[in-house]
Design an enzyme around this catalytic site. Structure first.
Site, PDB file in Angstrom:
ATOM      1  N   CYS A  63      -2.321  -1.682  -6.426  1.00  0.00           N
ATOM      2  CA  CYS A  63      -2.076  -2.722  -6.744  1.00  0.00           C
ATOM      3  C   CYS A  63      -2.764  -3.193  -5.665  1.00  0.00           C
ATOM      4  O   CYS A  63      -2.624  -4.352  -5.268  1.00  0.00           O
ATOM      5  CB  CYS A  63      -0.504  -2.375  -6.165  1.00  0.00           C
ATOM      6  SG  CYS A  63      -0.143  -1.751  -4.987  1.00  0.00           S
ATOM      7  N   TYR A  64      -3.413  -2.910  -4.197  1.00  0.00           N
ATOM      8  CA  TYR A  64      -4.542  -3.015  -3.383  1.00  0.00           C
ATOM      9  C   TYR A  64      -5.530  -2.107  -3.454  1.00  0.00           C
ATOM     10  O   TYR A  64      -5.263  -1.790  -2.263  1.00  0.00           O
ATOM     11  CB  TYR A  64      -3.381  -2.834  -1.908  1.00  0.00           C
ATOM     12  CG  TYR A  64      -2.793  -3.534  -1.470  1.00  0.00           C
ATOM     13  CD1 TYR A  64      -2.014  -4.918  -1.392  1.00  0.00           C
ATOM     14  CD2 TYR A  64      -0.964  -3.507  -2.356  1.00  0.00           C
ATOM     15  CE1 TYR A  64      -1.797  -5.747  -0.976  1.00  0.00           C
ATOM     16  CE2 TYR A  64      -0.296  -4.422  -2.234  1.00  0.00           C
ATOM     17  CZ  TYR A  64       0.222  -5.691  -1.566  1.00  0.00           C
ATOM     18  OH  TYR A  64       0.754  -6.191  -1.489  1.00  0.00           O
TER      19      TYR A  64
END
Ligand code: SF4
Ligand code: SF4
Lengths: 405, 135
Positions: free
Chosen positions: A139-140
């Protein structure tokens, strides 16, 4: 006698009588404390001294693609920030210094730049360099970022000081044969000088020695903007010997404060460098004391002559945590420029600025008189002299031997 | 003519040498003693302002060095950055000439350039970088 609510009504109507903690001294002497307590509504205090336990936290916003700085490494102008929070929340401590600062390798180190200075520059509206590395997640995904950033670019920028406003502090001297470099400044050998660090009669917690009005939620002047008392400060130690007026004779109470950094001003928040010791932040605080009754007035009108503090040797007693002082002096003596220690005349100097403390109390008075600053009733009091708090040292205990499997 | 400020440090065995006399007589220098701290048989310190021909000045300094006196030329001066000064007073107890002085009523600090001997003590002491060496 009076309530905070009533005082606020008067402030709104422009009818409140506000005096600084200096002005109240003569006023109370002339009018008598009973009449003075009836007439005066607010006494404003101030202090401007270095406080290591200062810092700020920021939410710097999410980049595209996103990076999880949390758990990675990040720097503002080369000064490391704490990243053990959410993805883009960063915590900067006033005493943080760049990894490549020589520190005390060449003694005494200069400590020219650190967290305190980053905070000052940000507040001055300057851009600083944000550099960060991360491990990357689904997600990052991003692993690295380098950008310029200013306070304006950030979502939140909050000054948070776990400890501030020390109620009294040691006078530092050096009885050894060499100069020493401490957080109390440069101390010359054989009692060459004595340094103190308090605004004395203007200092907030001297004017409310039992924290009757100052507590959690109290609105204050902080760094040129408004802030709040968040909690008692770390090392809050109210159960100490006190004078007849209730003023602690040794370092005692502290407060934790919080406020919006974006409102603050660089004149009132200064990066500070102590040779051979490190970096610091000098923070301005002003606290209004509502004069609810005569007792509060009498305490707020405390004078330098009535406040005493111990003289401590920083070459041996302090570093070795040995108890014992070389005597007690009043702030009036300290401010005269000379005190007597062990029969020797020793020149004194301060690290906290009395002139700026006076200015802060004056500004706060002005804000209140103009109706721009209303008082708050604290939502919870601070632990006071009846709290039974015991100030602990660190007892070292050996690790338990690992069990053999 | 050049003027320079120097700090002289004497080992105990040299404190009885008539150095200022020699500097005046043999090197034709004007000597202004800014600060002195000499006791026979103890380490001594002198801060001098020397004025004379450049050549004579250099020769005088050579003479001192050969004698075993430790010499340190002082910078041109220091500058007080008024806007950076917080009037904390930390520098005032250590400034040897009281060039940095506290007005006790206001607790405000002032700087008198003419009294400053550029010893740079305040540079070490000032926590707010309000004193700067001038080059
Ligand atoms: S350099 Fe600083 S400490 Fe030295 S005399 Fe000048 S003002 Fe005073
Ligand atoms: S130490 Fe620095 S800030 Fe403090 S009074 Fe001296 S020059 Fe000003």
């Amino acid at each position: 006698m009076k309530t905070v609510e009533e005082i606020n009504e008067k402030i709104k109507k422009g009818k409140a009588l506000v005096l600084t903690a200096e002005e109240i001294i003569d006023f109370a002497r002339q009018k008598g404390s009973k009449r003075a307590a009836e007439e005066v509504d607010v006494v404003t205090t101030g202090t401007f001294g270095p406080m290591c336990s200062s810092g700020a936290y920021f939410n710097v916003g999410h980049s595209r693609p996103r990076i999880k700085i949390g758990g990675g490494k990040a720097y503002l102008n080369g000064v490391p920030v704490y990243t053990g929070l959410a993805a883009v929340d960063l915590l900067l401590g006033a005493t943080a210094i760049p990894d490549d600062d020589p520190r005390n390798a060449v003694f005494p180190g200069r400590f020219a730049y650190g967290g305190g200075h980053v905070i000052e520059e940000l507040v001055a509206g300057k851009e600083v360099r944000l550099t960060a590395t991360a491990y990357g997640t689904d997600c990052y995904p991003r692993k690295k970022i380098e950008t310029r950033i200013s306070l304006e670019d950030m979502n939140e920028a909050v000054l948070f000081n776990p400890r501030n406003c020390y109620q009294n502090y040691n006078v530092a001297v050096n009885v050894s044969d060499r100069a020493i470099y401490t957080y109390m400044g440069v101390l010359q050998p054989r009692l060459g000088n004595a340094n103190y660090c308090s605004a004395g009669q203007l200092s907030p917690l001297f004017c409310d020695p039992f924290y009757r009005t100052i507590g959690i939620g109290t609105r204050i002047f902080l760094g040129g903007g408004t802030g709040y008392v968040a909690w008692n400060g770390t090392q809050h130690n109210p159960c100490v010997p006190r004078t007849d007026l209730g003023v602690p004779r040794v370092p005692a109470g502290t407060i934790a404060v919080i406020g919006d950094l974006k409102q603050m001003h660089p004149r009132w928040l200064r990066g500070t460098s102590f040779r051979g010791y490190g970096v610091n932040l000098t923070v301005s605080i002003g606290i209004p004391i509502p004069i609810l009754n005569e007792e509060i007035l009498v305490q707020a009108a405390v004078r330098d002559e009535d406040i005493v503090t111990p003289i401590v040797d920083y070459s041996q007693s302090y570093p070795q945590r040995e108890s014992g002082s070389l005597g007690e002096v009043s702030y009036a003596q300290l401010k005269s420029g000379e005190i007597s220690v062990d029969g020797k005349e020793v020149p004194t100097a301060s690290l906290s600025s009395y002139a700026m403390a006076r200015e802060i109390a004056g500004i706060l008075k002005d804000w209140i008189q103009k109706g721009e600053f209303l008082l708050t009733e604290c939502v919870q009091g601070l632990p006071s002299s009846d709290s039974g708090i015991v100030f602990k040292g660190l007892q070292e205990k050996p690790f338990r031997a690992k069990k053999l499997i | 003519m050049t003027t320079t400020k120097v700090v002289l440090r004497f080992p105990p065995e040299l404190t009885d040498q008539p150095v200022t006399y020699k500097l005046i007589k043999e090197y034709d220098l004007m000597v202004n003693i800014l600060r002195g701290h000499i006791t026979p048989k103890e380490e001594g310190m002198l801060v001098l302002e020397l004025t004379g021909k450049k050549k004579q000045l250099d020769r005088g300094m050579d003479y001192l060095a050969k004698l075993g006196v430790e010499t340190q030329r002082l910078s041109k001066g220091v500058k007080w950055l008024k806007d950076r000064c917080t009037h904390c007073t930390a520098c005032t107890s250590l400034c040897p000439t009281h060039a940095l002085l506290v007005e006790r009523d206001t607790m405000m600090v002032s700087f008198d350039r003419d009294k400053c001997i550029a010893c740079e003590m305040c540079i070490t002491v000032c926590p707010y970088s309000a004193m700067e060496v001038q080059v």
